[in-house]
Design a protein around this motif. Sequence first.
Motif, short mmCIF file in Angstrom:
data_model
loop_
_atom_site.label_atom_id
_atom_site.label_comp_id
_atom_site.label_asym_id
_atom_site.label_seq_id
_atom_site.Cartn_x
_atom_site.Cartn_y
_atom_site.Cartn_z
N GLY A 1 0.77 -1.23 0.00
CA GLY A 1 0.00 0.00 0.00
C GLY A 1 0.80 1.28 0.00
N VAL A 2 2.11 1.21 -0.20
CA VAL A 2 2.92 2.43 -0.13
C VAL A 2 2.65 3.33 -1.33
CG1 VAL A 2 4.74 1.38 1.25
CG2 VAL A 2 4.95 1.41 -1.24
N ASP A 3 2.93 4.60 -1.15
CA ASP A 3 2.76 5.55 -2.24
C ASP A 3 3.84 5.36 -3.31
OD1 ASP A 3 0.52 7.47 -1.30
OD2 ASP A 3 1.83 7.27 0.45
N TYR A 4 5.07 5.13 -2.87
CA TYR A 4 6.18 4.94 -3.80
C TYR A 4 7.08 3.80 -3.34
CZ TYR A 4 5.06 9.33 -6.13
OH TYR A 4 4.42 10.32 -6.84
N LEU A 5 7.41 2.91 -4.25
CA LEU A 5 8.45 1.91 -4.04
C LEU A 5 9.58 2.22 -5.01
CD1 LEU A 5 9.81 -0.71 -3.13
CD2 LEU A 5 8.28 -1.97 -4.68
N ILE A 6 10.71 2.61 -4.45
CA ILE A 6 11.90 2.89 -5.26
C ILE A 6 12.77 1.63 -5.20
CG2 ILE A 6 13.90 4.40 -5.57
CD1 ILE A 6 12.34 6.52 -3.94
N SER A 7 12.80 0.91 -6.31
CA SER A 7 13.41 -0.42 -6.27
C SER A 7 14.49 -0.61 -7.34
CB SER A 7 12.34 -1.50 -6.47
OG SER A 7 12.91 -2.79 -6.45
N GLU A 8 15.49 -1.37 -6.97
CA GLU A 8 16.44 -1.88 -7.95
C GLU A 8 15.72 -2.85 -8.87
OE1 GLU A 8 17.99 -5.39 -8.23
OE2 GLU A 8 18.74 -5.66 -6.19
N VAL A 9 16.31 -3.16 -10.02
CA VAL A 9 15.69 -4.10 -10.95
C VAL A 9 16.74 -4.65 -11.91
CG1 VAL A 9 15.03 -2.30 -12.61
CG2 VAL A 9 13.75 -4.45 -12.54
N GLN B 1 14.86 0.74 -26.04
CA GLN B 1 15.50 -0.22 -25.15
C GLN B 1 14.82 -0.24 -23.79
OE1 GLN B 1 19.71 0.42 -24.81
NE2 GLN B 1 20.12 0.03 -26.98
N THR B 2 14.54 0.93 -23.25
CA THR B 2 13.91 1.01 -21.93
C THR B 2 12.54 0.33 -21.93
OG1 THR B 2 15.05 3.10 -21.50
CG2 THR B 2 13.15 2.58 -20.11
N LYS B 3 11.78 0.57 -22.98
CA LYS B 3 10.44 -0.02 -23.09
C LYS B 3 10.53 -1.54 -23.18
CE LYS B 3 6.18 0.31 -25.86
NZ LYS B 3 6.01 -1.13 -26.12
N ALA B 4 11.41 -2.04 -24.02
CA ALA B 4 11.49 -3.49 -24.24
C ALA B 4 12.06 -4.24 -23.04
CB ALA B 4 12.35 -3.77 -25.47
N ILE B 5 13.06 -3.65 -22.39
CA ILE B 5 13.78 -4.38 -21.34
C ILE B 5 13.16 -4.20 -19.96
CG2 ILE B 5 16.03 -4.55 -20.16
CD1 ILE B 5 17.33 -3.98 -22.85
N TYR B 6 12.53 -3.06 -19.71
CA TYR B 6 11.96 -2.83 -18.38
C TYR B 6 10.46 -2.54 -18.37
CZ TYR B 6 16.79 -2.77 -16.89
OH TYR B 6 18.09 -3.13 -16.66
N LYS B 7 10.03 -1.58 -19.18
CA LYS B 7 8.64 -1.15 -19.10
C LYS B 7 7.67 -2.26 -19.50
CE LYS B 7 5.51 2.59 -20.38
NZ LYS B 7 5.36 3.88 -21.10
N ILE C 1 7.62 4.75 -13.06
CA ILE C 1 8.59 5.80 -13.37
C ILE C 1 9.95 5.15 -13.62
CG2 ILE C 1 9.85 7.80 -12.49
CD1 ILE C 1 7.37 8.55 -10.88
N ILE C 2 10.54 5.45 -14.76
CA ILE C 2 11.90 5.00 -15.06
C ILE C 2 12.85 6.10 -14.61
CG2 ILE C 2 13.47 4.13 -16.82
CD1 ILE C 2 10.95 2.43 -16.58
#
Length: 350
Positions: A247-255, A319-325, A337-338
């Motif tokens: 339920g957090v507003d933001y999760l800032i995570s490694e990936v 690249q960003t879209k294919a690999i992460y988004k 958010i990237i």
Amino acid sequence: MKLNQTKALYCKILFLSLCSLTLSCSWDRFVLSRVNESTAVKAKVAKELFDKDKITIVLTGTGSPLPSESIQNSTAIFVNGQFLLFDAGDGVAMAMEKLNLPVSEISAVFITHFHSDHFADLGEVIDRSWLLGRQKPLTVHGPKGITDLVNGFLKSYQSEYYYRTKHHGEAVMPSQWKGAKTNEFAPKSDGSSKIVYEKDGVVVHAFFVNHVPVEPAVGYKIEYKGKSIVISGDTADSEFLKKQSFGVDYLISEVMNKSMIAKVEKAYESIDHDRFRKIMKDIQLYHIDATELGNLAEEAKVKTLVLTHMIPFVKGYIQTKAIYKDPIKKVYHGDLIIAHDGKRIEIPLP
């Protein structure tokens, strides 16, 4: 003839003197203008960041240990007049100054674990905050081992502190504020959190994350006026992270995109580079995959997911879209958010 030559010489000298005086005055005006401009910009940024009607996240460093164009990992959070810095990888101190962050006002530093891309610039953060005018104590929070780490930095900066004060004097470089102290804690092994910082309504919890064999390793949860932010640190897919992120507003995570890293592993194998092949294989074991992170964020009902410390580093929309988004948005329906170095995220307060 000689009289005319003398007059010409005097005129030439007078002309050069006037030019020199004009140039000198121009440089004086230029320098004054630049100093005024720099001071005004810093004051404006500080006023914006310390606005108590919002929480501001500044992604000061979004890189990883792998070579990239990004500064290594670090996140600054400005909340209720406090400047909290989470991790301090290589290049972070100068990056903060280039962003005109109020470095002398750092309230506390929090380290997630003892990989160098999360603490390499800690000594510079401590020192620069003092050089730029910090006149309050600074505490570095972290799991067991943080005291040894900080003491190592303080020892290496011992002569620096001494000479700065000796040269400029106590009024300018007060020795009482040099260095930092530590708050060393043990995360709870059951995944529950413990409060490690509390001031004027701002609460920071630490919790265990799975980055084995790196132990201890922690994530942090910041809460204020009903808003919540989780910083994952480095971790494999983990029920602990899911629980703390609920339920957090933001999760800032490694990936990590493990399928891409597996391809890199295979490429090194094809050229018989066994050392790098082994490294690429091993790092897949203690990081969270893009699809795993998407599922975790969806199940935890995270409102906004922020990707940082992305492995591999990518450039451009395609690249960003294919690999992460794309892999994340297949399973996660919240906001995504990237991250990039210097990005600001503002959270209005009720």
